[in-house]
Design a protein around this motif. Structure first.
Motif, short mmCIF file in Angstrom:
data_model
loop_
_atom_site.label_atom_id
_atom_site.label_comp_id
_atom_site.label_asym_id
_atom_site.label_seq_id
_atom_site.Cartn_x
_atom_site.Cartn_y
_atom_site.Cartn_z
N LEU A 110 0.86 -1.12 0.09
CA LEU A 110 -0.08 -0.11 -0.33
C LEU A 110 0.95 1.25 0.13
O LEU A 110 2.14 1.25 0.57
N ASP A 111 0.27 2.39 -0.59
CA ASP A 111 0.96 3.65 -0.60
C ASP A 111 1.22 4.03 1.06
O ASP A 111 0.40 3.58 1.84
N PRO A 112 2.46 4.60 1.30
CA PRO A 112 2.74 5.07 2.71
C PRO A 112 1.75 6.05 3.09
O PRO A 112 1.19 6.94 2.27
N ALA A 113 1.57 6.34 4.48
CA ALA A 113 0.64 7.24 4.96
C ALA A 113 1.22 8.57 4.87
O ALA A 113 0.60 9.67 4.63
N VAL A 114 2.71 8.74 4.62
CA VAL A 114 3.38 9.87 4.41
C VAL A 114 4.13 10.02 3.13
O VAL A 114 4.88 9.14 2.93
N PRO A 115 3.78 10.87 2.25
CA PRO A 115 4.45 10.67 0.75
C PRO A 115 6.15 10.81 0.99
O PRO A 115 6.58 11.35 2.06
N GLY A 116 6.58 9.76 0.25
CA GLY A 116 8.33 9.70 0.45
C GLY A 116 8.63 8.69 1.27
O GLY A 116 9.73 8.37 1.34
N GLU A 117 7.73 8.22 2.22
CA GLU A 117 8.10 7.06 3.10
C GLU A 117 8.03 5.70 2.58
O GLU A 117 7.40 5.75 1.39
N PRO A 118 8.50 4.63 3.00
CA PRO A 118 8.54 3.33 2.52
C PRO A 118 6.99 2.72 2.24
O PRO A 118 6.12 3.35 2.87
N ARG A 119 6.80 1.98 1.12
CA ARG A 119 5.48 1.53 0.91
C ARG A 119 5.12 0.60 2.17
O ARG A 119 6.08 -0.05 2.92
N ARG A 120 3.84 0.40 2.56
CA ARG A 120 3.49 -0.42 3.70
C ARG A 120 2.94 -1.90 3.22
O ARG A 120 2.23 -1.84 2.07
N GLU A 121 3.76 -2.79 3.54
CA GLU A 121 3.65 -4.10 2.99
C GLU A 121 3.41 -5.30 4.10
O GLU A 121 3.72 -5.08 5.19
#
Length: 287
Positions: A110-121
């Motif tokens: 999933l897209d990170p909660a904060v742009p630029g952070e790693p993806r949530r997997e």
């Protein structure tokens, strides 16, 4: 006390010591030279939380280390997924602590909660002491837990690696089948699993060694699992695996390809580091 000795004690408790220590060549009974031993394990790590629902990766690393396994299949693995696992990469951390190689196969990315952070997997992983020469993340039929109105559809999270064990290629698969009481999705997942594993058997020359590790969310006699046993042998560990405290059912499995992989022994290890207990098995690989 050494790690190997602690693991042997687990096998003694299960009445498996004689089988586990059988000489590889004699136990193999093959005319292709001595068989190659391989210790494998499977463990649903509950996103790093124990039976007490407390996140404690030190505890889980200790439980895994005590198994002294060469290859480990993990389920419910968070990779920077959320606060429950402190936004950490559990696959990489456990591999680092155990000195093993790792391949992670996300079910969800999933897209990170904060742009630029790693993806949530979130997904499954394979840890290996031996070199991983290839890796693939296959689709299985799934009913998403991230969709408010899901329908069965292909989605990733069936991890496959090829590890080279003393010169022998071994296909290792990590899986986590659907948890719902309705078996319809598991029926589809079993069909997908058999198709993918059959493709590997027909695409290579010579013996194809296959090891399937996972949380199947069904008992050994469940009708939806029956097709698996046409090509695979269920390595029975002699006890239940879930829940970790006072377990009542076996839903965690080591299964191996018939004719090319044989089991010397298996056991359920006692641990409360997750809500499941790990299964460890000693195998022999045909040359």
């Amino acid at each position: 006390m050494s790690v190997r000795r602690r693991t042997v004690q687990v096998l003694v408790a299960a009445g498996l010591l004689a089988a586990a220590l059988a000489p590889p060549a004699a136990a193999a009974g093959e005319g292709h030279g001595p068989a190659v031993p391989l210790r494998v394990a499977t463990y649903n790590i509950h996103a790093g939380a124990g039976m007490d629902n407390v996140f404690d990766l030190d505890r889980q690393a200790g439980a895994l280390r005590a198994l002294d396994a060469d290859v480990i299949g993990l389920q419910e693995v968070d990779v920077r997924w959320g606060a429950r696992s402190e936004w950490r990469d559990l696959a990489a951390e456990l591999a680092g602590r155990l000195g093993m190689r790792v391949s992670f196969a996300p079910v969800y990315s999933l897209d990170p909660a904060v742009p630029g952070e790693p993806r949530r997997e979130f997904g499954v992983a394979v840890l290996s002491r031996y070199p991983i020469v290839s890796a693939e993340n296959h689709d299985l039929t799934r009913l998403s837990t991230q969709d408010p109105d899901p329908v069965p559809a292909p989605a990733p999270g069936f991890g496959e690696v090829v590890v080279r064990v003393k010169g022998l290629p071994v296909h290792v698969y990590a899986t986590h089948l659907d948890y719902r009481a309705d078996p319809s999705v598991r029926i589809a997942q079993v069909a997908d699993t058999r198709r993918i594993m059959a493709e590997d058997r027909t695409s290579e020359r010579g013996p194809v060694r296959q090891v399937l590790l996972g949380d199947f969310n069904a008992a050994p006699g469940a009708p939806e699992l029956a097709p698996l046993w046409q090509e695979l042998t269920d390595v029975e560990p002699g006890g239940p695996t879930f829940p970790a405290e006072n377990p009542v059912e076996r839903i965690d499995y080591v299964a191996v390809s018939k004719d090319t992989v044989r089991a010397r022994g298996a056991a359920v290890a006692e641990s409360l580091a997750s809500d499941h207990r790990p299964v460890v098995a000693d195998l022999l690989l045909r040359r």
